[in-house]
Design an enzyme around this catalytic site. Structure first.
Site, PDB file in Angstrom:
ATOM      1  N   ASN A 189       0.818  -1.218   0.000  1.00 44.97           N
ATOM      2  CA  ASN A 189       0.000   0.000   0.000  1.00 44.97           C
ATOM      3  C   ASN A 189       0.853   1.270   0.000  1.00 44.97           C
ATOM      4  O   ASN A 189       0.414   2.319  -0.488  1.00 44.97           O
ATOM      5  CB  ASN A 189      -0.899   0.056   1.233  1.00 44.97           C
ATOM      6  CG  ASN A 189      -1.857  -1.111   1.376  1.00 44.97           C
ATOM      7  OD1 ASN A 189      -2.186  -1.513   2.480  1.00 44.97           O
ATOM      8  ND2 ASN A 189      -2.308  -1.666   0.253  1.00 44.97           N
ATOM      9  N   LEU A 190       2.044   1.198   0.550  1.00 45.71           N
ATOM     10  CA  LEU A 190       2.809   2.408   0.849  1.00 45.71           C
ATOM     11  C   LEU A 190       3.364   3.090  -0.397  1.00 45.71           C
ATOM     12  O   LEU A 190       3.867   4.213  -0.308  1.00 45.71           O
ATOM     13  CB  LEU A 190       3.946   2.070   1.823  1.00 45.71           C
ATOM     14  CG  LEU A 190       3.498   1.419   3.148  1.00 45.71           C
ATOM     15  CD1 LEU A 190       4.693   1.205   4.061  1.00 45.71           C
ATOM     16  CD2 LEU A 190       2.432   2.250   3.838  1.00 45.71           C
ATOM     17  N   ARG A 192       1.554   4.302  -2.626  1.00 43.37           N
ATOM     18  CA  ARG A 192       0.599   5.342  -3.032  1.00 43.37           C
ATOM     19  C   ARG A 192      -0.320   5.796  -1.906  1.00 43.37           C
ATOM     20  O   ARG A 192      -0.925   6.859  -1.994  1.00 43.37           O
ATOM     21  CB  ARG A 192      -0.253   4.836  -4.207  1.00 43.37           C
ATOM     22  CG  ARG A 192      -1.154   3.670  -3.820  1.00 43.37           C
ATOM     23  CD  ARG A 192      -1.571   2.811  -4.999  1.00 43.37           C
ATOM     24  NE  ARG A 192      -2.359   1.645  -4.554  1.00 43.37           N
ATOM     25  CZ  ARG A 192      -1.823   0.555  -4.033  1.00 43.37           C
ATOM     26  NH1 ARG A 192      -0.515   0.453  -3.889  1.00 43.37           N
ATOM     27  NH2 ARG A 192      -2.582  -0.451  -3.651  1.00 43.37           N
ATOM     28  N   LYS A 205      -6.670  -0.112   8.550  1.00 46.42           N
ATOM     29  CA  LYS A 205      -6.451   1.150   7.853  1.00 46.42           C
ATOM     30  C   LYS A 205      -7.214   2.300   8.505  1.00 46.42           C
ATOM     31  O   LYS A 205      -6.737   3.438   8.516  1.00 46.42           O
ATOM     32  CB  LYS A 205      -6.853   1.021   6.386  1.00 46.42           C
ATOM     33  CG  LYS A 205      -5.851   0.263   5.538  1.00 46.42           C
ATOM     34  CD  LYS A 205      -6.232   0.321   4.062  1.00 46.42           C
ATOM     35  CE  LYS A 205      -5.212  -0.409   3.217  1.00 46.42           C
ATOM     36  NZ  LYS A 205      -5.581  -0.410   1.772  1.00 46.42           N
ATOM     37  N   ASN A 250     -13.914  -1.292  -6.490  1.00 43.55           N
ATOM     38  CA  ASN A 250     -14.628  -2.363  -7.186  1.00 43.55           C
ATOM     39  C   ASN A 250     -16.016  -1.886  -7.585  1.00 43.55           C
ATOM     40  O   ASN A 250     -16.591  -0.978  -6.968  1.00 43.55           O
ATOM     41  CB  ASN A 250     -14.713  -3.623  -6.319  1.00 43.55           C
ATOM     42  CG  ASN A 250     -15.517  -3.400  -5.057  1.00 43.55           C
ATOM     43  OD1 ASN A 250     -16.744  -3.465  -5.074  1.00 43.55           O
ATOM     44  ND2 ASN A 250     -14.836  -3.106  -3.946  1.00 43.55           N
ATOM     45  N   CYS A 290     -26.213  10.357 -12.540  1.00 47.83           N
ATOM     46  CA  CYS A 290     -25.624   9.557 -11.475  1.00 47.83           C
ATOM     47  C   CYS A 290     -24.650   8.555 -12.091  1.00 47.83           C
ATOM     48  O   CYS A 290     -24.452   8.514 -13.306  1.00 47.83           O
ATOM     49  CB  CYS A 290     -26.711   8.862 -10.647  1.00 47.83           C
ATOM     50  SG  CYS A 290     -27.513   7.458 -11.477  1.00 47.83           S
ATOM     51  N   CYS A 307      -6.443  -2.606  -9.384  1.00 48.23           N
ATOM     52  CA  CYS A 307      -5.070  -2.077  -9.346  1.00 48.23           C
ATOM     53  C   CYS A 307      -4.075  -3.170  -8.985  1.00 48.23           C
ATOM     54  O   CYS A 307      -2.937  -3.174  -9.464  1.00 48.23           O
ATOM     55  CB  CYS A 307      -4.974  -0.928  -8.348  1.00 48.23           C
ATOM     56  SG  CYS A 307      -5.785   0.585  -8.896  1.00 48.23           S
ATOM     57  N   CYS A 364     -32.949   6.154 -16.682  1.00 43.56           N
ATOM     58  CA  CYS A 364     -32.137   5.595 -15.585  1.00 43.56           C
ATOM     59  C   CYS A 364     -33.037   4.976 -14.521  1.00 43.56           C
ATOM     60  O   CYS A 364     -33.966   5.634 -14.030  1.00 43.56           O
ATOM     61  CB  CYS A 364     -31.262   6.690 -14.958  1.00 43.56           C
ATOM     62  SG  CYS A 364     -30.268   6.100 -13.559  1.00 43.56           S
TER      63      CYS A 364
END
Length: 386
Positions: A189-190, A192, A205, A250, A290, A307, A364
């Site tokens: 994680n570090l 970014r 976290k 996600n 939306c 990612c 929509c």
């Protein structure tokens, strides 16, 4: 023979218009467009003000009035007893303000009549020093900074997007930050996620985020939610917040957050990154499209790798997350032009921004007029695209 102050005040009151507290109370009750301007000193103002009044101390009136009021606005000036406001009213008339009056008897008479007053948020000396660069901006000032300190923003995710957004919203003085994340800090994680440190590896976290935010600005209250966002908890988590920053990674979570925000009328500032590209937009229920208007159906999983699977340039989430934070501050302050109806994309390899117009989908199923929002099984929805 030189005039005395009494002579001067008498002449001034012949030139200006004075209004009674009963008249002003009626104006406020009727919804008339009138702006109240409090010209007292800061210590007087801190004790109470007329509802919604703008504070400009008499000594700064000529310098700041153009930032706060148009020349054709209906202005009612008041001080403690009506003297300073009378002199101020004449000054504004000389400056071209055509609809200016002074409250006869001032704040004291208003208060004696037991009419409504407000207790304004007054910054401490330390806060004035901390937020000095905000206070000198006419679009922010003490009123705007007080508004930020009362604001509540929810961050979905304490990762690549949530990290820079959280740090800059905290630095700006947003008073309450909620952080939703069920994960723990990992070494990967570090690259970014700048909220976290090597020493906090293995910690939840949300706890790492809380430590970083509180170390930066003790004015900020952090509300941690160490849980995944689900149909069962989304309304409870969103309930107390003014707006949401979507830093999810996600599609099921993005669709869930979108539908819940439309259902609850919450602004949703969306951001996402992929390899070397990022995008950001603002979804404001009732005032634009939306997320479902942008993506009516989710892409097949093989075309939307995470990612962790596709990789991401470490600095890219920082840029997109700060754009999200900028959108949040503009909405909270009520200034500038938001990204409602616009999608801003960024190509880091070409160093190019592009703006795309977004239109509300009249069909929509979530935000079209008359649509009934129902939270569904989003994992199944994204698996089938149905």
């Amino acid at each position: 023979m030189a005039s005395t102050f009494r002579d001067l005040l008498s002449e001034v009151k012949k030139e200006i218009r004075e209004v009674s507290h009963e008249h002003v109370h009626q104006l406020l009750g009727s919804g008339a467009k009138v702006k109240l301007v409090d010209v007292r000193e800061a210590d007087e103002y801190a004790g109470g003000r007329l509802p919604g009044a703008v504070h400009i101390p008499r000594g700064y009136l000529e310098l700041r009035i153009e930032e706060k009021a148009a020349r054709d606005e209906e202005l009612v000036l008041y001080c403690a007893g009506g003297t300073r406001s009378a002199l101020a009213a004449r000054t504004l008339r000389e400056m071209g303000y055509t609809r200016v009056s002074s409250l006869a008897g001032g704040y004291n008479r208003w208060s004696d009549a037991a009419l409504p007053v407000e207790k304004p948020v007054v910054l401490s000396a330390e806060q004035k020093e901390r937020y000095r660069r905000h206070l000198i901006l006419p679009e922010v000032g003490e009123e705007g900074q007080a508004k930020l300190l009362k604001s509540k923003v929810l961050l979905l995710g304490a990762g690549g997007l949530g990290s820079p957004a959280a740090l800059y919203l905290a630095a700006a003085g947003v008073g309450t930050l909620g952080v939703v994340d069920a994960d723990v800090v990992d070494l990967s994680n570090l690259q970014r996620q700048v909220l976290h440190t090597l020493e906090r590896r293995g910690q939840p976290k949300v706890q790492s985020a809380k430590a970083a935010i509180e170390a930066l600005n003790p004015d900020v209250k952090v509300v941690p939610f160490q849980e995944r966002l689900t149909i069962a908890n989304v309304e409870r988590i969103l309930a107390d917040f003014d707006l949401v920053l979507d830093g999810g990674d996600n599609f099921p979570t993005r669709y869930l957050l979108n539908d819940a925000c439309v259902l609850m009328g919450k602004p949703n500032i969306h951001g996402s990154v992929f390899r070397f590209e990022g995008q950001v937009t603002t979804f404001l229920p009732g005032q634009g499209p939306c997320y479902r208007c942008l993506y009516p159906a989710p892409p097949p999983p093989e075309l939307a790798p995470s990612c962790a699977e596709a990789g991401v340039l470490g600095v890219l989430p920082g840029l997109i997350g700060m754009l999200q934070a900028t959108e949040a501050l503009k909405l909270l302050l009520g200034v500038g032009e938001s990204l409602v109806g616009r999608l801003l994309t960024f190509d880091s390899l070409g160093t190019r921004f592009q703006e795309l117009k977004l239109r509300r989908d009249p069909e929509c199923p979530v935000c079209a007029p008359g649509a009934k929002v129902e939270l569904i099984d989003y994992e199944q929805f994204c698996a089938t695209g149905a």
